[in-house]
Design an enzyme around this catalytic site. Structure first.
Site, mmCIF file in Angstrom:
data_model
loop_
_atom_site.group_PDB
_atom_site.id
_atom_site.type_symbol
_atom_site.label_atom_id
_atom_site.label_comp_id
_atom_site.label_asym_id
_atom_site.label_seq_id
_atom_site.Cartn_x
_atom_site.Cartn_y
_atom_site.Cartn_z
ATOM 1 N N HIS A 60 0.829 -1.209 0.000
ATOM 2 C CA HIS A 60 0.000 0.000 0.000
ATOM 3 C C HIS A 60 0.860 1.253 0.000
ATOM 4 C CE1 HIS A 60 -3.189 2.816 0.815
ATOM 5 N NE2 HIS A 60 -2.528 3.258 1.876
ATOM 6 N N HIS A 102 -2.232 7.414 5.888
ATOM 7 C CA HIS A 102 -0.876 7.310 6.441
ATOM 8 C C HIS A 102 -0.221 8.693 6.461
ATOM 9 C CE1 HIS A 102 0.827 3.591 7.841
ATOM 10 N NE2 HIS A 102 2.045 3.994 7.556
#
Length: 222
Positions: A60, A102
């Site tokens: 990811h 993130h």
């Protein structure tokens, strides 16, 4: 040394978490992140990723640094108003979205789990422990599912089980004269240990973990 800083920093943030009534905001997120990363990554503490600070977790790729701040703002706005409507569902969605974005160079998991507990407390629910020992079997796959499909059913289920476990722990410690290992209770009532352990994991028994060991009230009866 990193582990020492992680533990001491988390202790300070947890004290703040349990005593503060401050509403969740970008300012609070950045302040807690700065406290969590003090002495670990001072150059990245208390700020979102920027410039060419791309991050990859497994397969990811985190959000483009140029859009991180806006994406966190949007996630907070949706968390406050829904959808979804249920408390655990909203907390699960926000956690998945936050971890997929993130937003930080380092410490995304730690700050994300702190925020999860802040949200649960604000909803009148107990804080939970996402245990390191089982993260690879339940927590990380749930985040990966959201990253791939936008579905967060798995994290809803995990979070619901953790909240039940936290409630069972509090009720038992407040009301029981004696708390014993689940294995000892299973022998006493003639239940196979594997059956008791599986029921504890599903929270169909009021068992809970202390130092990674399943415990239960000695007086519990089916």
């Amino acid at each position: 040394m990193r582990e020492i800083y992680e533990a001491s920093n988390l202790a300070r943030v947890t004290d703040d978490l349990l005593t503060s009534t401050e509403q969740l905001s970008v300012e609070l997120i950045l302040r807690w992140h700065r406290e969590l990363l003090t002495g670990i990554r001072d150059d990245a503490a208390g700020r979102f990723r920027r410039g060419d600070e791309w991050v990859r977790v497994g397969s990811h790729l985190g959000a483009n640094p140029a859009f991180v701040a806006d994406l966190v703002d949007q996630a907070l706005a949706r968390y406050r108003t829904g959808p979804p409507d249920g408390a655990i569902e909203r907390v699960a969605w926000f956690h998945c979205e936050f971890e997929v974005i993130h937003p930080f160079v380092d410490g995304n998991g730690r700050i994300g789990r702190v925020l999860m507990n802040q949200q649960l407390l604000a909803e009148g629910l107990p804080p939970v422990i996402v245990r390191a020992r089982t993260r690879r079997s339940d927590y990380y796959p749930a985040l990966d599912e959201y990253a791939r499909t936008d579905r967060y059913d798995s994290l809803i289920r995990l979070l619901a089980l953790l909240v039940l476990e936290a409630l069972h722990k509090r009720l038992v410690l407040l009301t029981s004269r004696e708390v014993i290992p689940l294995a000892a209770w299973a022998r006493k009532v003639g239940m196979r240990g594997t059956v008791a352990a599986n029921r504890a994991k599903r929270q169909t028994l009021p068992a809970f973990r202390m130092r990674d060991r399943w415990m239960i009230s000695a007086d519990h009866r089916e």
